[in-house]
Design an enzyme around this catalytic site. Structure first.
Site, PDB file in Angstrom:
ATOM      1  N   SER A 159      -2.297  -0.127 -18.693  1.00 57.42           N
ATOM      2  CA  SER A 159      -3.425  -0.234 -17.744  1.00 57.42           C
ATOM      3  C   SER A 159      -3.448   1.224 -16.922  1.00 57.42           C
ATOM      4  O   SER A 159      -4.576   2.060 -16.660  1.00 57.42           O
ATOM      5  CB  SER A 159      -3.323  -1.289 -16.607  1.00 57.42           C
ATOM      6  OG  SER A 159      -3.596  -2.573 -17.213  1.00 57.42           O
ATOM      7  N   LYS A 195      -2.640  -2.757  -7.812  1.00 60.22           N
ATOM      8  CA  LYS A 195      -2.863  -2.945  -9.215  1.00 60.22           C
ATOM      9  C   LYS A 195      -2.453  -4.229  -9.587  1.00 60.22           C
ATOM     10  O   LYS A 195      -1.236  -4.947  -9.186  1.00 60.22           O
ATOM     11  CB  LYS A 195      -2.215  -1.715  -9.999  1.00 60.22           C
ATOM     12  CG  LYS A 195      -2.723  -1.882 -11.509  1.00 60.22           C
ATOM     13  CD  LYS A 195      -3.896  -1.288 -11.585  1.00 60.22           C
ATOM     14  CE  LYS A 195      -4.408  -1.561 -13.277  1.00 60.22           C
ATOM     15  NZ  LYS A 195      -5.070  -2.778 -13.177  1.00 60.22           N
ATOM     16  N   LYS A 255      -2.818  -8.693  -6.843  1.00 60.54           N
ATOM     17  CA  LYS A 255      -2.994  -9.860  -7.788  1.00 60.54           C
ATOM     18  C   LYS A 255      -4.131 -10.758  -7.237  1.00 60.54           C
ATOM     19  O   LYS A 255      -4.474 -10.584  -6.127  1.00 60.54           O
ATOM     20  CB  LYS A 255      -1.920 -10.727  -7.762  1.00 60.54           C
ATOM     21  CG  LYS A 255      -1.904 -11.689  -9.179  1.00 60.54           C
ATOM     22  CD  LYS A 255      -1.450 -10.467 -10.240  1.00 60.54           C
ATOM     23  CE  LYS A 255      -1.087 -11.457 -11.543  1.00 60.54           C
ATOM     24  NZ  LYS A 255      -0.046 -10.679 -12.465  1.00 60.54           N
ATOM     25  N   LYS A 288       7.187  -4.268 -10.069  1.00 62.15           N
ATOM     26  CA  LYS A 288       7.163  -4.002 -11.460  1.00 62.15           C
ATOM     27  C   LYS A 288       6.751  -2.577 -11.781  1.00 62.15           C
ATOM     28  O   LYS A 288       7.217  -1.739 -12.620  1.00 62.15           O
ATOM     29  CB  LYS A 288       5.835  -4.875 -12.187  1.00 62.15           C
ATOM     30  CG  LYS A 288       5.965  -4.869 -13.630  1.00 62.15           C
ATOM     31  CD  LYS A 288       4.686  -6.028 -14.010  1.00 62.15           C
ATOM     32  CE  LYS A 288       5.008  -7.444 -13.548  1.00 62.15           C
ATOM     33  NZ  LYS A 288       3.784  -8.079 -14.236  1.00 62.15           N
ATOM     34  N   HIS A 316       0.744  -1.275   0.069  1.00 61.08           N
ATOM     35  CA  HIS A 316       0.110   0.075   0.239  1.00 61.08           C
ATOM     36  C   HIS A 316       0.706   1.248   0.038  1.00 61.08           C
ATOM     37  O   HIS A 316       0.612   2.332   0.179  1.00 61.08           O
ATOM     38  CB  HIS A 316      -0.927   0.160   1.253  1.00 61.08           C
ATOM     39  CG  HIS A 316      -1.957  -0.985   1.111  1.00 61.08           C
ATOM     40  ND1 HIS A 316      -2.119  -1.872   2.305  1.00 61.08           N
ATOM     41  CD2 HIS A 316      -2.624  -1.392   0.280  1.00 61.08           C
ATOM     42  CE1 HIS A 316      -3.059  -2.599   2.055  1.00 61.08           C
ATOM     43  NE2 HIS A 316      -3.378  -2.580   0.757  1.00 61.08           N
ATOM     44  N   HIS A 317       2.266   1.091  -0.415  1.00 60.44           N
ATOM     45  CA  HIS A 317       2.858   2.346  -0.363  1.00 60.44           C
ATOM     46  C   HIS A 317       2.430   3.320  -1.351  1.00 60.44           C
ATOM     47  O   HIS A 317       2.838   4.416  -1.221  1.00 60.44           O
ATOM     48  CB  HIS A 317       4.439   2.041  -0.682  1.00 60.44           C
ATOM     49  CG  HIS A 317       4.732   1.715  -2.124  1.00 60.44           C
ATOM     50  ND1 HIS A 317       4.240   0.604  -2.810  1.00 60.44           N
ATOM     51  CD2 HIS A 317       5.615   2.530  -2.921  1.00 60.44           C
ATOM     52  CE1 HIS A 317       4.790   0.837  -3.955  1.00 60.44           C
ATOM     53  NE2 HIS A 317       5.275   1.659  -4.224  1.00 60.44           N
TER      54      HIS A 317
HETATM   55  N1  GLU Z   1      -1.558  -9.110 -15.408  1.00 57.65           N
HETATM   56  C1  GLU Z   1      -0.817  -8.084 -15.958  1.00 57.65           C
HETATM   57  C2  GLU Z   1       0.627  -8.313 -15.370  1.00 57.65           C
HETATM   58  O1  GLU Z   1       1.015  -9.279 -14.808  1.00 57.65           O
HETATM   59  C3  GLU Z   1      -1.410  -6.850 -15.892  1.00 57.65           C
HETATM   60  C4  GLU Z   1      -1.839  -6.521 -14.770  1.00 57.65           C
HETATM   61  C5  GLU Z   1      -2.445  -4.888 -15.030  1.00 57.65           C
HETATM   62  O2  GLU Z   1      -2.572  -4.380 -16.023  1.00 57.65           O
HETATM   63  O3  GLU Z   1      -2.796  -4.355 -13.749  1.00 57.65           O
HETATM   64  O4  GLU Z   1       1.460  -7.672 -15.441  1.00 57.65           O
END
Ligand code: GLU
Length: 472
Positions: free
Chosen positions: A363, A71, A107, A95, A65-66
């Protein structure tokens, strides 16, 4: 076969720990960066088409939550478990940090093989899953924003949005509760191919760095490179296509039923159509069948791109891999043992948490579009075209010469949404490549590119925590 005892989250932790020593953060901050902040495990029943009741197991993990919202995609696969979703959520945090996307990692996963369910059953599962997320405040444009992943796509995202919207009447930013939506439902042009395009941009940039390529015994540039891709899903298919369009030779393709190879090169689209028609990638005219799909991972090529699932190259098969560069389009395709083997052999591993960041980057663009309620390019396109026409007219008048028709079109063109998305993605991937490479170069002790990518990510998340003053 995947090793049941392999902990994916454990592997992510090991890679993290390896990199942490190259950073200045105290152990408490490192612990906070590494840990999963919230794990939501759920079970709910659905009625199958035959009238039977089935209990579905599903997860949503918010790793960090930083920055908010969290996402990350939602995966539909029979292998889903808590360890896997935690690992994938952690990778999302790193990422996003690397590509400067201001989100924490998250996730989701539903433990089903989607091929065994009808569209109607999948819709019920997706909507019920969304309702469970809403009940626990685990979804929302400012809270946690899912997206497609393995086994899901635009259709599932549309169901999620519809369920969320129905339960949040009047919420003006509701479309930002999920990304990877169909364009008609607030999606952004270019999202579908974004991960594959990002993989291509990232590897192309690596291939353009002269000293890196010399070290691998390769010439610079993508053209003529022999590329093998494992997985013809959304990511693998688009990655292979972008490489082929750029003049690379696709010498191997694999899907779970088998693999094919051809030294002369495969046409990705016609292999894809062949598989659609015959139900199998095998027996493609002019190509050689490989007995096991994993054989393709060991074939002679310049760039090997695993674009399916985690843990496909491990300590056992890594010594037999002949590629000079491995580009991780999937999340976690290599185990830490494989990393050790490749570091020793001098094989360059371009790591997942930066290389496949194209999906989440676009995204982010989609989410921004949803919050701004306007299509990219709508305001500026016409203005740019008029201005360019004027400049061109002046040049022609002053020089007394006419510009060729195809050049005119190129110069005049004002950016459409897809142009802006592609260019934003290209810039993002090029900048991230150099940031990681420069960090690696700045410290000769850093053993590989993955560790360097982790150092970049840890520093960014660490700074964010420290500056937020979360630790008084
Ligand atoms: N599922 C993709 C990933 O592993 C996209 C995640 C997204 O767009 O939030 O990076």
């Amino acid at each position: 076969m995947p090793d049941k005892h392999y902990s994916f989250f454990g592997a992510v932790e090991r890679s993290f720990n390896k990199a942490a020593g190259f950073t200045k953060w105290e152990s408490g901050i490192l612990e906070q960066i590494k840990t999963c902040n919230a794990v939501f495990q759920m079970r709910f029943p659905i009625k199958r088409d035959d009238g039977s009741i089935e209990v579905i197991e599903a997860y949503r993990v918010q790793h960090s939550h930083h920055k908010t919202p969290c996402k990350g995609g939602i995966r539909f696969a029979a292998e889903v478990d808590q360890d896997e979703v935690m690992a994938l959520a952690a990778l999302m945090t790193y990422k996003c940090a690397i590509v400067n996307v201001p989100f924490g990692g998250g996730k989701g996963g539903i433990k089903i093989n989607p091929k065994k369910y009808s569209a109607y059953e999948l819709e019920k599962i997706t909507r019920r899953y969304t309702a469970e997320l809403i009940k626990k405040n685990f979804i929302g444009p400012g809270i946690d924003v899912p997206a497609p992943d393995y086994g899901t796509g635009e259709r599932e995202m549309a169901w999620i949005l519809d369920t969320y919207g129905a339960m949040h009447p009047g919420e003006i930013d509701a479309a930002g509760c999920v990304t990877g939506k169909p364009v008609t439902q607030g999606g952004v042009r270019g999202r579908r191919e974004a991960t594959g395009l990002g993989v291509f941009f990232g590897l192309r940039e690596v291939c353009n760095i002269k000293d890196v390529m010399e070290k691998q015994g390769l010439t610079t540039g993508v053209e003529g490179k022999r590329v093998a891709v494992q997985g013809l899903g959304n990511v693998g298919y688009h990655t292979a296509k972008f490489f082929q369009d750029a003049g690379a030779k696709i010498v191997g393709l694999a899907e779970y039923e088998g693999a094919i190879r051809s030294d002369a090169g495969l046409d990705v689209e016609s292999v894809f159509q062949h598989r659609k028609k015959t139900g199998s990638i095998l027996n493609y005219p002019g190509a050689q069948n490989l007995p096991k799909n994993t054989d393709m991972l060991e074939m002679d090529c310049d760039i090997l791109i695993p674009a399916a699932l985690e843990n496909v190259i491990n300590g056992e098969n890594a010594p037999r891999v002949k590629a000079k560069i491995i580009g991780e389009a999937a999340n976690g395709p290599l185990t830490p043992e494989a990393d050790e083997v490749f570091a020793k052999k001098g094989i360059l591993v371009v790591p997942d948490m930066y290389l496949n960041a194209g999906g989440v980057t676009v995204s982010y663009f989609e989410w921004l579009k949803n919050l701004s309620h306007v299509r990219y390019g709508r305001l500026g396109k016409r203005f740019t075209e008029n201005l360019n026409a004027h400049i061109l007219g002046q040049i022609e008048e002053l020089s007394g010469k006419k510009v060729k028709d195809n050049e005119r079109e190129l110069i005049m063109h004002g950016p459409d949404e897809v142009d802006l998305v592609y260019s934003g993605l290209e810039e993002t991937m090029i900048a991230a490549t150099h940031e990681i490479m420069n960090t690696w170069k700045s410290n000769p002790e850093i053993p590989d590119m993955r560790t360097s990518a982790y150092v970049v990510a840890i520093n960014k998340v660490g700074t964010s925590y420290a500056e937020l003053g979360i630790f008084p």
